[in-house]
Design a protein around this motif. Structure first.
Motif, short mmCIF file in Angstrom:
data_model
loop_
_atom_site.label_atom_id
_atom_site.label_comp_id
_atom_site.label_asym_id
_atom_site.label_seq_id
_atom_site.Cartn_x
_atom_site.Cartn_y
_atom_site.Cartn_z
N UNK A 1 24.06 -22.72 -36.15
CA UNK A 1 24.02 -21.22 -35.99
C UNK A 1 22.71 -20.81 -36.18
N UNK A 2 21.64 -21.68 -35.63
CA UNK A 2 20.36 -21.36 -35.81
C UNK A 2 19.75 -20.68 -34.70
N UNK A 3 18.22 -20.59 -34.72
CA UNK A 3 17.57 -20.15 -33.61
C UNK A 3 16.73 -21.27 -33.10
N UNK A 4 16.59 -21.09 -31.78
CA UNK A 4 15.91 -22.24 -31.06
C UNK A 4 14.72 -21.73 -30.14
N UNK A 5 13.49 -22.08 -30.49
CA UNK A 5 12.58 -21.49 -29.96
C UNK A 5 11.76 -22.46 -29.05
N UNK A 6 10.88 -22.02 -28.07
CA UNK A 6 10.24 -23.02 -27.13
C UNK A 6 8.77 -22.63 -27.34
N UNK B 1 15.37 -18.74 -27.81
CA UNK B 1 15.09 -17.39 -28.55
C UNK B 1 13.69 -16.64 -28.53
N UNK B 2 13.79 -15.59 -28.45
CA UNK B 2 12.31 -14.80 -28.52
C UNK B 2 11.36 -15.19 -27.09
#
Ligand code: GLU
Length: 303
Positions: A37-42, A72-73
């Motif tokens: 359920x986490x965020x995944x950033x690039x 995300x973001x």
């Protein structure tokens, strides 16, 4: 922060197009983040213009999207982060944990560990070329979620470069500053970076507020028939977006994950349904099933 506080990331260098080895790391880190359920950033690690290929950064992002690996973001570009790196370097210098080094590559030939020539000051009034992090004594250990117990002695690492002689930021400094600033809690990446981890742990200890912990997982490396890591240097073929469902399924198989039925596979591949492949993969994701050892990859046509 997300529910549960998990923040993961994928941090490609735009030195070429995405190949199967980088896709494997992206899929592993994406599934692990989403499963929790986490965020995944690039984060685009565009720190080294001489090694970069024009258009590669955009190409990587378009490829991730085509493979259903939606982040995300906003994407963080390391080329925009000079100020943060300068601040970190100044902090290290103030704390006596970084020093100027005048040694040339030639002078260091034959040394796998920096012998410390400039660690007590540069002899003979020569100008500093690079800046090194003073690692100190002791050892760095952690339980890697894939590779198991790890331990590296500082003496085998030595003081390493955080600002290069060509004026560019070293990967080790940038990655630590960014992982801290982005609040990354879980790093899932390729095992070729295993020996960077103790270096990053040492820097984190100095640069962090002390409360930020990190979980490390190093997914198996993909190697070609000659046993070399898949990379631009070994002419690894770029992954083809038209093959996205098949290639994600292949990645999941190599990551030891439970596979969908033959019927679903055929259906998803025929319909180009990457979302269905990934939804199932995220729900079933099991990091414990990922093997530690390198995997041979012969290319799309050779299972
Ligand atoms: N930019 C690095 C690479 O492409 C990865 C950095 C990381 O995951 O820590 O090899």
């Amino acid at each position: 922060m997300s529910a549960g506080g998990y923040v993961g990331r994928f941090a490609p260098s735009p030195t070429g197009r995405l190949h199967m080895g980088s896709l494997l790391s992206a899929v592993a880190s994406f599934c692990d983040a989403r499963h929790h359920g986490g965020r995944w950033l690039v984060r685009m690690e565009d720190l080294d213009p001489p090694r970069e290929v024009a258009g590669a950064a955009d190409d990587i992002l378009r490829t991730l999207e085509a493979f259903g690996l939606h982040w995300d973001g906003e994407v963080l570009y390391q080329s925009d982060r000079d100020e943060a790196y300068i601040e970190a370097l100044e902090k290290l210098v103030r704390m006596g944990r970084a020093y100027g080094c005048a040694c040339t590559r030639k002078e260091l030939e034959g040394h796998s560990v920096y012998p410390g020539n400039c660690s007590r000051g540069i002899v003979g009034g020569r100008p500093a070329r690079s800046v090194r992090f003073r690692i100190g004594g002791g050892a760095w250990s952690w339980i890697d979620a894939v590779q198991g117990q790890q331990r590296f002695d500082s003496g085998d690492i030595g003081d390493y470069v955080v600002r290069r002689a060509d004026g560019l930021w070293a990967y080790q400094l940038a990655v630590v500053v960014d992982d801290l600033d982005q609040g990354i809690t879980h790093v899932v990446r390729g095992a070729d970076l295993l020996d960077s981890t103790p270096k990053q742990m040492a820097l984190r200890e100095v640069l962090s507020s002390g409360s930020q912990t990190m979980c490390w997982a190093h997914a198996p490396m993909l190697v070609n028939a000659g046993g070399q890591k898949l990379s631009k240097q070994t002419f690894a073929a770029p992954v083809r977006p038209s093959k996205a469902p098949e290639l994600i399924l292949r990645a999941l198989e190599m990551l030891g994950q439970s596979m969908p039925t033959e019927e679903s596979r055929t259906d998803w591949v025929a319909n180009g349904d990457v979302a269905a492949v990934l939804d199932r993969a995220v729900a079933q994701w099991n990091l414990d099933a990922v093997s530690a050892s390198a995997i041979h990859w012969q290319g799309e046509g050779h299972p």
